[in-house]
Design a protein around this motif. Structure first.
Motif, PDB file in Angstrom:
ATOM      1  N   LYS A  53       0.750  -1.328   0.072  1.00  0.00           N
ATOM      2  CA  LYS A  53      -0.035   0.045   0.110  1.00  0.00           C
ATOM      3  C   LYS A  53       0.982   1.159  -0.006  1.00  0.00           C
ATOM      4  CE  LYS A  53      -3.668   2.206   2.696  1.00  0.00           C
ATOM      5  NZ  LYS A  53      -4.879   2.246   2.103  1.00  0.00           N
ATOM      6  N   THR A  54       0.785   2.168  -0.958  1.00  0.00           N
ATOM      7  CA  THR A  54       1.555   3.398  -1.106  1.00  0.00           C
ATOM      8  C   THR A  54       0.471   4.547  -1.012  1.00  0.00           C
ATOM      9  OG1 THR A  54       1.350   3.697  -3.430  1.00  0.00           O
ATOM     10  CG2 THR A  54       3.042   2.104  -2.563  1.00  0.00           C
ATOM     11  N   PRO A  55       1.085   5.649  -0.723  1.00  0.00           N
ATOM     12  CA  PRO A  55       0.105   7.050  -1.092  1.00  0.00           C
ATOM     13  C   PRO A  55      -0.810   7.125  -2.191  1.00  0.00           C
ATOM     14  CG  PRO A  55       2.332   7.505   0.148  1.00  0.00           C
ATOM     15  CD  PRO A  55       2.183   6.122  -0.431  1.00  0.00           C
ATOM     16  N   ASP A  56      -0.125   6.526  -3.052  1.00  0.00           N
ATOM     17  CA  ASP A  56      -0.807   6.394  -4.462  1.00  0.00           C
ATOM     18  C   ASP A  56      -1.650   5.242  -4.885  1.00  0.00           C
ATOM     19  OD1 ASP A  56       0.711   9.122  -4.873  1.00  0.00           O
ATOM     20  OD2 ASP A  56       2.320   7.643  -5.665  1.00  0.00           O
ATOM     21  N   GLY A  57      -1.802   4.276  -4.053  1.00  0.00           N
ATOM     22  CA  GLY A  57      -2.399   3.328  -4.272  1.00  0.00           C
ATOM     23  C   GLY A  57      -1.843   1.665  -3.917  1.00  0.00           C
ATOM     24  N   TYR A  58      -2.067   0.846  -4.661  1.00  0.00           N
ATOM     25  CA  TYR A  58      -1.742  -0.701  -4.496  1.00  0.00           C
ATOM     26  C   TYR A  58      -0.633  -0.993  -5.629  1.00  0.00           C
ATOM     27  CZ  TYR A  58      -5.367  -0.038  -0.933  1.00  0.00           C
ATOM     28  OH  TYR A  58      -5.944   0.425   0.254  1.00  0.00           O
ATOM     29  N   THR A  59       0.350  -1.608  -5.165  1.00  0.00           N
ATOM     30  CA  THR A  59       1.305  -2.156  -6.307  1.00  0.00           C
ATOM     31  C   THR A  59       1.658  -3.729  -5.665  1.00  0.00           C
ATOM     32  OG1 THR A  59       3.411  -1.458  -5.084  1.00  0.00           O
ATOM     33  CG2 THR A  59       1.980   0.193  -6.821  1.00  0.00           C
ATOM     34  N   GLY A  60       2.170  -4.326  -6.937  1.00  0.00           N
ATOM     35  CA  GLY A  60       2.938  -5.598  -6.424  1.00  0.00           C
ATOM     36  C   GLY A  60       2.187  -6.671  -7.437  1.00  0.00           C
ATOM     37  N   PHE A  61       3.153  -7.678  -7.420  1.00  0.00           N
ATOM     38  CA  PHE A  61       2.526  -8.727  -8.334  1.00  0.00           C
ATOM     39  C   PHE A  61       1.328  -9.425  -7.988  1.00  0.00           C
ATOM     40  CE2 PHE A  61       3.256 -13.370  -9.464  1.00  0.00           C
ATOM     41  CZ  PHE A  61       3.189 -13.231 -10.761  1.00  0.00           C
ATOM     42  N   ASP A  62       1.026  -9.554  -6.381  1.00  0.00           N
ATOM     43  CA  ASP A  62      -0.051 -10.073  -6.185  1.00  0.00           C
ATOM     44  C   ASP A  62      -1.252  -9.203  -6.507  1.00  0.00           C
ATOM     45  OD1 ASP A  62       0.887 -12.517  -5.222  1.00  0.00           O
ATOM     46  OD2 ASP A  62       1.004 -11.747  -3.036  1.00  0.00           O
ATOM     47  N   VAL A  63      -1.031  -7.969  -6.413  1.00  0.00           N
ATOM     48  CA  VAL A  63      -2.184  -6.990  -6.842  1.00  0.00           C
ATOM     49  C   VAL A  63      -2.383  -7.016  -8.136  1.00  0.00           C
ATOM     50  CG1 VAL A  63      -2.587  -4.322  -7.078  1.00  0.00           C
ATOM     51  CG2 VAL A  63      -1.383  -5.245  -4.671  1.00  0.00           C
ATOM     52  N   ASP A  64      -1.588  -7.277  -9.068  1.00  0.00           N
ATOM     53  CA  ASP A  64      -1.571  -7.280 -10.450  1.00  0.00           C
ATOM     54  C   ASP A  64      -2.374  -8.720 -10.624  1.00  0.00           C
ATOM     55  OD1 ASP A  64      -0.342  -4.974 -10.943  1.00  0.00           O
ATOM     56  OD2 ASP A  64       1.460  -5.606 -11.753  1.00  0.00           O
ATOM     57  N   VAL A  65      -1.975  -9.747 -10.266  1.00  0.00           N
ATOM     58  CA  VAL A  65      -2.727 -10.880 -10.476  1.00  0.00           C
ATOM     59  C   VAL A  65      -4.063 -10.862  -9.837  1.00  0.00           C
ATOM     60  CG1 VAL A  65      -2.801 -13.352  -9.633  1.00  0.00           C
ATOM     61  CG2 VAL A  65      -0.571 -12.318 -10.412  1.00  0.00           C
ATOM     62  N   ALA A  66      -4.445 -10.249  -8.982  1.00  0.00           N
ATOM     63  CA  ALA A  66      -5.848 -10.192  -8.280  1.00  0.00           C
ATOM     64  C   ALA A  66      -6.430  -9.396  -9.120  1.00  0.00           C
ATOM     65  CB  ALA A  66      -5.418  -9.668  -6.995  1.00  0.00           C
ATOM     66  N   THR A  67      -5.937  -8.195  -9.789  1.00  0.00           N
ATOM     67  CA  THR A  67      -6.726  -7.223 -10.542  1.00  0.00           C
ATOM     68  C   THR A  67      -6.895  -7.814 -11.837  1.00  0.00           C
ATOM     69  OG1 THR A  67      -5.466  -5.454  -9.679  1.00  0.00           O
ATOM     70  CG2 THR A  67      -6.736  -4.991 -11.722  1.00  0.00           C
ATOM     71  N   TYR A  68      -6.269  -8.877 -12.401  1.00  0.00           N
ATOM     72  CA  TYR A  68      -6.504  -9.507 -13.664  1.00  0.00           C
ATOM     73  C   TYR A  68      -7.595 -10.431 -13.300  1.00  0.00           C
ATOM     74  CZ  TYR A  68      -5.696 -11.839 -18.099  1.00  0.00           C
ATOM     75  OH  TYR A  68      -5.828 -12.376 -19.257  1.00  0.00           O
ATOM     76  N   VAL A  69      -7.584 -11.213 -12.264  1.00  0.00           N
ATOM     77  CA  VAL A  69      -8.662 -12.236 -11.989  1.00  0.00           C
ATOM     78  C   VAL A  69      -9.738 -11.365 -11.642  1.00  0.00           C
ATOM     79  CG1 VAL A  69      -9.474 -13.986 -10.111  1.00  0.00           C
ATOM     80  CG2 VAL A  69      -6.803 -14.007 -10.859  1.00  0.00           C
ATOM     81  N   ALA A  70      -9.898 -10.352 -10.927  1.00  0.00           N
ATOM     82  CA  ALA A  70     -11.155  -9.474 -10.740  1.00  0.00           C
ATOM     83  C   ALA A  70     -11.761  -9.159 -12.104  1.00  0.00           C
ATOM     84  CB  ALA A  70     -10.905  -8.649  -9.738  1.00  0.00           C
ATOM     85  N   LYS A  71     -10.968  -8.943 -13.075  1.00  0.00           N
ATOM     86  CA  LYS A  71     -11.225  -8.582 -14.337  1.00  0.00           C
ATOM     87  C   LYS A  71     -12.018  -9.516 -14.813  1.00  0.00           C
ATOM     88  CE  LYS A  71      -9.044  -8.258 -17.756  1.00  0.00           C
ATOM     89  NZ  LYS A  71      -7.472  -8.112 -18.525  1.00  0.00           N
ATOM     90  N   GLU A  72     -11.617 -10.612 -14.962  1.00  0.00           N
ATOM     91  CA  GLU A  72     -12.037 -12.155 -15.556  1.00  0.00           C
ATOM     92  C   GLU A  72     -13.453 -12.241 -14.798  1.00  0.00           C
ATOM     93  OE1 GLU A  72     -10.914 -13.511 -18.341  1.00  0.00           O
ATOM     94  OE2 GLU A  72     -10.040 -11.558 -18.184  1.00  0.00           O
ATOM     95  N   LEU A  73     -13.601 -12.054 -13.506  1.00  0.00           N
ATOM     96  CA  LEU A  73     -14.616 -12.131 -12.930  1.00  0.00           C
ATOM     97  C   LEU A  73     -15.943 -11.137 -12.891  1.00  0.00           C
ATOM     98  CD1 LEU A  73     -13.347 -13.465  -9.305  1.00  0.00           C
ATOM     99  CD2 LEU A  73     -14.219 -15.020 -11.208  1.00  0.00           C
ATOM    100  N   GLY A  74     -15.567 -10.110 -13.851  1.00  0.00           N
ATOM    101  CA  GLY A  74     -16.559  -9.018 -14.247  1.00  0.00           C
ATOM    102  C   GLY A  74     -16.259  -7.782 -13.458  1.00  0.00           C
ATOM    103  N   TYR A  75     -15.076  -7.801 -12.884  1.00  0.00           N
ATOM    104  CA  TYR A  75     -15.081  -6.322 -11.909  1.00  0.00           C
ATOM    105  C   TYR A  75     -13.893  -5.475 -12.645  1.00  0.00           C
ATOM    106  CZ  TYR A  75     -17.442  -9.018  -8.502  1.00  0.00           C
ATOM    107  OH  TYR A  75     -18.343  -9.886  -7.839  1.00  0.00           O
ATOM    108  N   LYS A  76     -14.380  -4.426 -12.562  1.00  0.00           N
ATOM    109  CA  LYS A  76     -13.144  -3.319 -13.006  1.00  0.00           C
ATOM    110  C   LYS A  76     -12.262  -2.952 -12.140  1.00  0.00           C
ATOM    111  CE  LYS A  76     -16.482  -0.221 -14.390  1.00  0.00           C
ATOM    112  NZ  LYS A  76     -17.686  -0.758 -14.241  1.00  0.00           N
ATOM    113  N   ALA A  77     -11.222  -2.466 -12.348  1.00  0.00           N
ATOM    114  CA  ALA A  77     -10.064  -2.130 -11.301  1.00  0.00           C
ATOM    115  C   ALA A  77     -10.780  -0.968 -10.190  1.00  0.00           C
ATOM    116  CB  ALA A  77      -9.031  -1.496 -11.592  1.00  0.00           C
ATOM    117  N   GLY A  78     -11.753  -0.347 -10.482  1.00  0.00           N
ATOM    118  CA  GLY A  78     -12.326   0.504  -9.464  1.00  0.00           C
ATOM    119  C   GLY A  78     -13.431  -0.068  -8.545  1.00  0.00           C
TER     120      GLY A  78
END
Ligand code: GLU
Length: 277
Positions: A53-78
């Motif tokens: 967690k940074t002041p600008d948001g969330y970063t890291g490999f797990d964050v990117d994997v999770a974001t990709y998976v969420a997108k496939e489940l029908g959720y936008k990053a927001g």
């Protein structure tokens, strides 16, 4: 002084996380695809390159994997609400339904599989040591009698006690970033966890030249996406998302982006269901 700084940073991170979860967390539905539904995902907040967690948001490999998976489940990053799931809290967070899934350097093992299920694996890491640059530790048993730091509820701590160095003086903290303070002050001789995590710490500006990875590959850590036990429909969907992520090269891109700066030499993408013992 250094130790102080890290602790203050950790506290700031914690304060931020509290306020972030305090707003708008009532819409925790998981239907996905449009309609403004939210999904809550568990990650680490203090592991650079992995989950941060940074002041600008969330970063890291797990964050990117999770974001990709969420997108496939029908959720936008927001639509994603990130929740901190420290090592010792992961099973409970899934059992209680606090999070839909967890991507938090979470190794698949039989003990955990009694309580939760896993999709994946999506990364193969290895337990290693972070030591002071002038240190001469060359094997796991060198740790016997040494002061070692790891995290409660992690496989890293368990492996030390059971196999690697049962006679080490093991201190267990809540997070790995807390262990770093002790390495600087001399309170501990080594910090042990996955090389993927340690590489991220070693590459931090304030630790450069001070600490190094021992490079021991003590264990195989197969990272999985933790889900509630019995949710085989979700497991299948996440497995499909991970397979797609590798196939369309997003996995490789995420590895480069997140582990490249730490010069972490990752293993190739694992095959779904293929656990390296
Ligand atoms: N991968 C190991 C585990 O799941 C160590 C890292 C962590 O504690 O998250 O226990």
């Amino acid at each position: 002084m250094k130790a102080r700084k890290v602790t203050a940073a950790a506290a700031a991170v914690l304060a931020l996380s509290v306020s972030a979860t305090a707003c708008g967390s009532d819409d925790k539905d998981d239907k996905g695809s449009g309609g403004g539904k939210k999904i809550t995902i568990g990650i680490k907040f203090d592991q650079p390159g992995v989950g941060l967690k940074t002041p600008d948001g969330y970063t890291g490999f797990d964050v990117d994997v999770a974001t990709y998976v969420a997108k496939e489940l029908g959720y936008k990053a927001g639509d994603i609400e990130w929740k901190e799931t420290p090592s010792a809290d992961r099973e409970t967070a899934l059992q209680r339904g606090d999070v839909k899934f967890i991507a938090a350097s979470y190794s698949i093992n039989d003990e955990r599989k009694e309580k939760v299920d896993f999709a994946g694996p999506y990364l193969l890491a290895h337990q290693d040591l972070l030591v002071r640059s002038d240190d001469k530790i060359t094997k796991g048993t060198d740790l016997n009698g040494k002061k070692l730091c790891s995290v409660t509820g992690s496989t890293s701590a368990q492996n030390v006690k059971k196999e690697i160095a049962p006679k080490a003086q093991l201190r267990e903290y809540g997070t790995y970033s807390e262990c770093i303070d002790g390495l600087g002050s001399g309170a501990v001789d080594a910090l042990t966890t996955d090389d993927s995590i340690l590489a991220g710490y070693a590459a931090q500006e304030q630790y450069k030249g001070k600490y190094k990875l021992a490079g021991l590959k003590l264990t195989n850590e197969n990272y999985g996406i933790g889900i509630k036990k019995g949710d085989s429909a979700l497991q299948k969907k996440i497995d499909a998302a991970l397979t797609k992520m590798v196939k369309d090269k997003s996995w490789e891109a995420a590895v480069k982006k997140n582990f490249g700066p730490a010069n972490y030499k990752n293993e190739p993408a694992p095959k779904i269901g293929d656990i390296v013992k």
